[in-house]
Motif scaffolding. Sequence first.
Motif, PDB file in Angstrom:
ATOM      1  N   ARG A  10     -17.036 -47.145 -13.965  1.00 37.15           N
ATOM      2  CA  ARG A  10     -16.201 -46.278 -14.768  1.00 37.15           C
ATOM      3  C   ARG A  10     -14.743 -46.712 -14.659  1.00 37.15           C
ATOM      4  O   ARG A  10     -14.281 -47.150 -13.607  1.00 37.15           O
ATOM      5  CB  ARG A  10     -16.352 -44.828 -14.315  1.00 37.15           C
ATOM      6  CG  ARG A  10     -17.703 -44.232 -14.654  1.00 37.15           C
ATOM      7  CD  ARG A  10     -17.751 -42.745 -14.406  1.00 37.15           C
ATOM      8  NE  ARG A  10     -17.541 -42.397 -13.015  1.00 37.15           N
ATOM      9  CZ  ARG A  10     -17.579 -41.150 -12.539  1.00 37.15           C
ATOM     10  NH1 ARG A  10     -17.824 -40.151 -13.361  1.00 37.15           N
ATOM     11  NH2 ARG A  10     -17.394 -40.909 -11.263  1.00 37.15           N
ATOM     12  N   THR A  11     -14.024 -46.549 -15.752  1.00 37.54           N
ATOM     13  CA  THR A  11     -12.607 -46.859 -15.733  1.00 37.54           C
ATOM     14  C   THR A  11     -11.863 -45.805 -14.923  1.00 37.54           C
ATOM     15  O   THR A  11     -12.404 -44.736 -14.619  1.00 37.54           O
ATOM     16  CB  THR A  11     -12.033 -46.880 -17.160  1.00 37.54           C
ATOM     17  OG1 THR A  11     -12.117 -45.547 -17.710  1.00 37.54           O
ATOM     18  CG2 THR A  11     -12.818 -47.843 -18.047  1.00 37.54           C
ATOM     19  N   ARG A  12     -10.638 -46.111 -14.598  1.00 36.38           N
ATOM     20  CA  ARG A  12      -9.832 -45.151 -13.831  1.00 36.38           C
ATOM     21  C   ARG A  12      -9.661 -43.851 -14.605  1.00 36.38           C
ATOM     22  O   ARG A  12      -9.694 -42.767 -14.021  1.00 36.38           O
ATOM     23  CB  ARG A  12      -8.474 -45.773 -13.512  1.00 36.38           C
ATOM     24  CG  ARG A  12      -7.590 -44.918 -12.615  1.00 36.38           C
ATOM     25  CD  ARG A  12      -6.364 -45.680 -12.175  1.00 36.38           C
ATOM     26  NE  ARG A  12      -6.726 -46.847 -11.365  1.00 36.38           N
ATOM     27  CZ  ARG A  12      -5.836 -47.709 -10.883  1.00 36.38           C
ATOM     28  NH1 ARG A  12      -4.542 -47.534 -11.109  1.00 36.38           N
ATOM     29  NH2 ARG A  12      -6.230 -48.736 -10.155  1.00 36.38           N
ATOM     30  N   ARG A  13      -9.503 -43.963 -15.919  1.00 41.06           N
ATOM     31  CA  ARG A  13      -9.344 -42.755 -16.734  1.00 41.06           C
ATOM     32  C   ARG A  13     -10.624 -41.923 -16.708  1.00 41.06           C
ATOM     33  O   ARG A  13     -10.570 -40.702 -16.624  1.00 41.06           O
ATOM     34  CB  ARG A  13      -8.993 -43.140 -18.171  1.00 41.06           C
ATOM     35  CG  ARG A  13      -8.872 -41.954 -19.117  1.00 41.06           C
ATOM     36  CD  ARG A  13      -8.410 -42.389 -20.489  1.00 41.06           C
ATOM     37  NE  ARG A  13      -7.053 -42.927 -20.464  1.00 41.06           N
ATOM     38  CZ  ARG A  13      -6.407 -43.351 -21.530  1.00 41.06           C
ATOM     39  NH1 ARG A  13      -6.998 -43.302 -22.725  1.00 41.06           N
ATOM     40  NH2 ARG A  13      -5.180 -43.834 -21.434  1.00 41.06           N
ATOM     41  N   GLU A  14     -11.778 -42.586 -16.802  1.00 42.64           N
ATOM     42  CA  GLU A  14     -13.055 -41.877 -16.754  1.00 42.64           C
ATOM     43  C   GLU A  14     -13.265 -41.218 -15.400  1.00 42.64           C
ATOM     44  O   GLU A  14     -13.770 -40.097 -15.321  1.00 42.64           O
ATOM     45  CB  GLU A  14     -14.200 -42.844 -17.051  1.00 42.64           C
ATOM     46  CG  GLU A  14     -14.256 -43.305 -18.503  1.00 42.64           C
ATOM     47  CD  GLU A  14     -15.269 -44.417 -18.716  1.00 42.64           C
ATOM     48  OE1 GLU A  14     -15.737 -44.577 -19.855  1.00 42.64           O
ATOM     49  OE2 GLU A  14     -15.576 -45.133 -17.739  1.00 42.64           O
ATOM     50  N   GLN A  15     -12.870 -41.895 -14.334  1.00 40.80           N
ATOM     51  CA  GLN A  15     -12.994 -41.311 -12.995  1.00 40.80           C
ATOM     52  C   GLN A  15     -12.101 -40.080 -12.859  1.00 40.80           C
ATOM     53  O   GLN A  15     -12.505 -39.065 -12.285  1.00 40.80           O
ATOM     54  CB  GLN A  15     -12.625 -42.351 -11.941  1.00 40.80           C
ATOM     55  CG  GLN A  15     -13.629 -43.482 -11.814  1.00 40.80           C
ATOM     56  CD  GLN A  15     -13.160 -44.555 -10.845  1.00 40.80           C
ATOM     57  OE1 GLN A  15     -11.976 -44.649 -10.511  1.00 40.80           O
ATOM     58  NE2 GLN A  15     -14.088 -45.382 -10.397  1.00 40.80           N
ATOM     59  N   ALA A  16     -10.869 -40.177 -13.395  1.00 42.90           N
ATOM     60  CA  ALA A  16      -9.940 -39.045 -13.325  1.00 42.90           C
ATOM     61  C   ALA A  16     -10.476 -37.862 -14.122  1.00 42.90           C
ATOM     62  O   ALA A  16     -10.382 -36.705 -13.686  1.00 42.90           O
ATOM     63  CB  ALA A  16      -8.567 -39.459 -13.855  1.00 42.90           C
ATOM     64  N   THR A  19     -13.289 -36.229 -12.183  1.00 42.78           N
ATOM     65  CA  THR A  19     -12.753 -35.448 -11.062  1.00 42.78           C
ATOM     66  C   THR A  19     -12.154 -34.143 -11.561  1.00 42.78           C
ATOM     67  O   THR A  19     -12.343 -33.081 -10.957  1.00 42.78           O
ATOM     68  CB  THR A  19     -11.691 -36.262 -10.306  1.00 42.78           C
ATOM     69  OG1 THR A  19     -12.274 -37.465  -9.801  1.00 42.78           O
ATOM     70  CG2 THR A  19     -11.126 -35.468  -9.131  1.00 42.78           C
ATOM     71  N   ARG A  20     -11.436 -34.216 -12.673  1.00 43.55           N
ATOM     72  CA  ARG A  20     -10.841 -33.007 -13.248  1.00 43.55           C
ATOM     73  C   ARG A  20     -11.932 -32.017 -13.641  1.00 43.55           C
ATOM     74  O   ARG A  20     -11.814 -30.818 -13.387  1.00 43.55           O
ATOM     75  CB  ARG A  20      -9.999 -33.382 -14.468  1.00 43.55           C
ATOM     76  CG  ARG A  20      -9.179 -32.234 -15.048  1.00 43.55           C
ATOM     77  CD  ARG A  20      -8.335 -32.721 -16.224  1.00 43.55           C
ATOM     78  NE  ARG A  20      -7.376 -31.717 -16.617  1.00 43.55           N
ATOM     79  CZ  ARG A  20      -7.620 -30.703 -17.427  1.00 43.55           C
ATOM     80  NH1 ARG A  20      -8.851 -30.563 -17.930  1.00 43.55           N
ATOM     81  NH2 ARG A  20      -6.682 -29.827 -17.741  1.00 43.55           N
ATOM     82  N   GLU A  21     -12.989 -32.525 -14.260  1.00 45.31           N
ATOM     83  CA  GLU A  21     -14.120 -31.671 -14.649  1.00 45.31           C
ATOM     84  C   GLU A  21     -14.731 -31.007 -13.431  1.00 45.31           C
ATOM     85  O   GLU A  21     -15.056 -29.816 -13.447  1.00 45.31           O
ATOM     86  CB  GLU A  21     -15.165 -32.535 -15.372  1.00 45.31           C
ATOM     87  CG  GLU A  21     -16.444 -31.802 -15.704  1.00 45.31           C
ATOM     88  CD  GLU A  21     -16.468 -31.231 -17.107  1.00 45.31           C
ATOM     89  OE1 GLU A  21     -17.455 -30.557 -17.446  1.00 45.31           O
ATOM     90  OE2 GLU A  21     -15.502 -31.443 -17.851  1.00 45.31           O
ATOM     91  N   ARG A  22     -14.871 -31.768 -12.352  1.00 46.53           N
ATOM     92  CA  ARG A  22     -15.479 -31.233 -11.130  1.00 46.53           C
ATOM     93  C   ARG A  22     -14.603 -30.135 -10.539  1.00 46.53           C
ATOM     94  O   ARG A  22     -15.099 -29.114 -10.059  1.00 46.53           O
ATOM     95  CB  ARG A  22     -15.690 -32.371 -10.126  1.00 46.53           C
ATOM     96  CG  ARG A  22     -16.635 -32.014  -8.992  1.00 46.53           C
ATOM     97  CD  ARG A  22     -17.131 -33.248  -8.258  1.00 46.53           C
ATOM     98  NE  ARG A  22     -16.082 -33.889  -7.487  1.00 46.53           N
ATOM     99  CZ  ARG A  22     -15.554 -35.079  -7.778  1.00 46.53           C
ATOM    100  NH1 ARG A  22     -15.974 -35.757  -8.840  1.00 46.53           N
ATOM    101  NH2 ARG A  22     -14.603 -35.609  -7.020  1.00 46.53           N
ATOM    102  N   MET A  23     -13.291 -30.318 -10.577  1.00 48.69           N
ATOM    103  CA  MET A  23     -12.382 -29.305 -10.040  1.00 48.69           C
ATOM    104  C   MET A  23     -12.423 -28.029 -10.878  1.00 48.69           C
ATOM    105  O   MET A  23     -12.384 -26.921 -10.339  1.00 48.69           O
ATOM    106  CB  MET A  23     -10.960 -29.864  -9.967  1.00 48.69           C
ATOM    107  CG  MET A  23     -10.763 -30.893  -8.859  1.00 48.69           C
ATOM    108  SD  MET A  23      -9.032 -31.403  -8.631  1.00 48.69           S
ATOM    109  CE  MET A  23      -8.759 -32.405 -10.098  1.00 48.69           C
TER     110      MET A  23
END
Length: 208
Positions: A10-16, A19-23
Motif C-alpha cells: 500500500r502507498t503511504r496515502r493508503e496506509q494513512a 489508519t484514519r479509518e481504524r481510529m
Amino acid sequence: MAKAVNTPRRTRREQAAATRERMIRAAIEVFSEAGYVGARMSDIATSAGVAVQTVYFTFHTKAELLQACFDHAVLGPDRLLPMEQPFLTDLATAESGRSAVTAFVRGNTAILTRVAAIKEVAESAPHEPDAAAVVERTEGLRREGLGQIVELIAERWGLRSGLDAAEATDLLMMLSSSGPYLTLRRYGWSEEKYAAWLTETLARELLA
C-alpha cells in the motif's frame, strides 16, 4: 516449494487512510460505550492500536474526532458525498410522490443505521460546547439537504393542502431523525417495519 506470491504494498496515502479509518471506528465504539465526556483520546488510541499522538495529529481535538465520526457515518463505506448517494438519484427520477418518499426512506434508514448511535452520544452532552457545535453544524447541513428534497416534492407533486415548504421541512426533520428510529428499534421494531411506518407517515403528512 511453493512460489512466493507478491502482494502489492500500500502507498503511504493508503496506509494513512486505513489508519484514519481504524481510529474513527475505534472512536465510534469508545464514544458509544463511554459517552462524549467519558471518552478519552488515549482509550481511542489503544482501541485503534496507534499512539495517542497519532490521534491528536490527525484530529487535533475530541470534537474534531466526533465530527469525523459523524461524517464517516453519513457518507457510508463508499464515502459518497450526499448528492452522490444512489437513493437521491432514485428520488429525483421517481414517477410519483409516493415513489420519491419510498426512495428517501430507504436511503435515510441506511444512514440512520450508521449515524444514530454517534448522534445520540453528541446530543447527550448538551453542556459541552464543542459537542453541541458538532450537533448544530450537522443538523444545519441536514436541514439544508432535506429542504432541497421538500422543494423537489413540492415542485413535482405538490405538498399537502395547507402545508408550506418550511413546515414540511420541519416535519421531515423530526420524523426522519434518529430519535424515532432508535426508540422504535428499542421497542423491538425491525428496520423493515420502521421503514414501512416512516413511508406511510411521510406520504400522509407531506404529499398532496
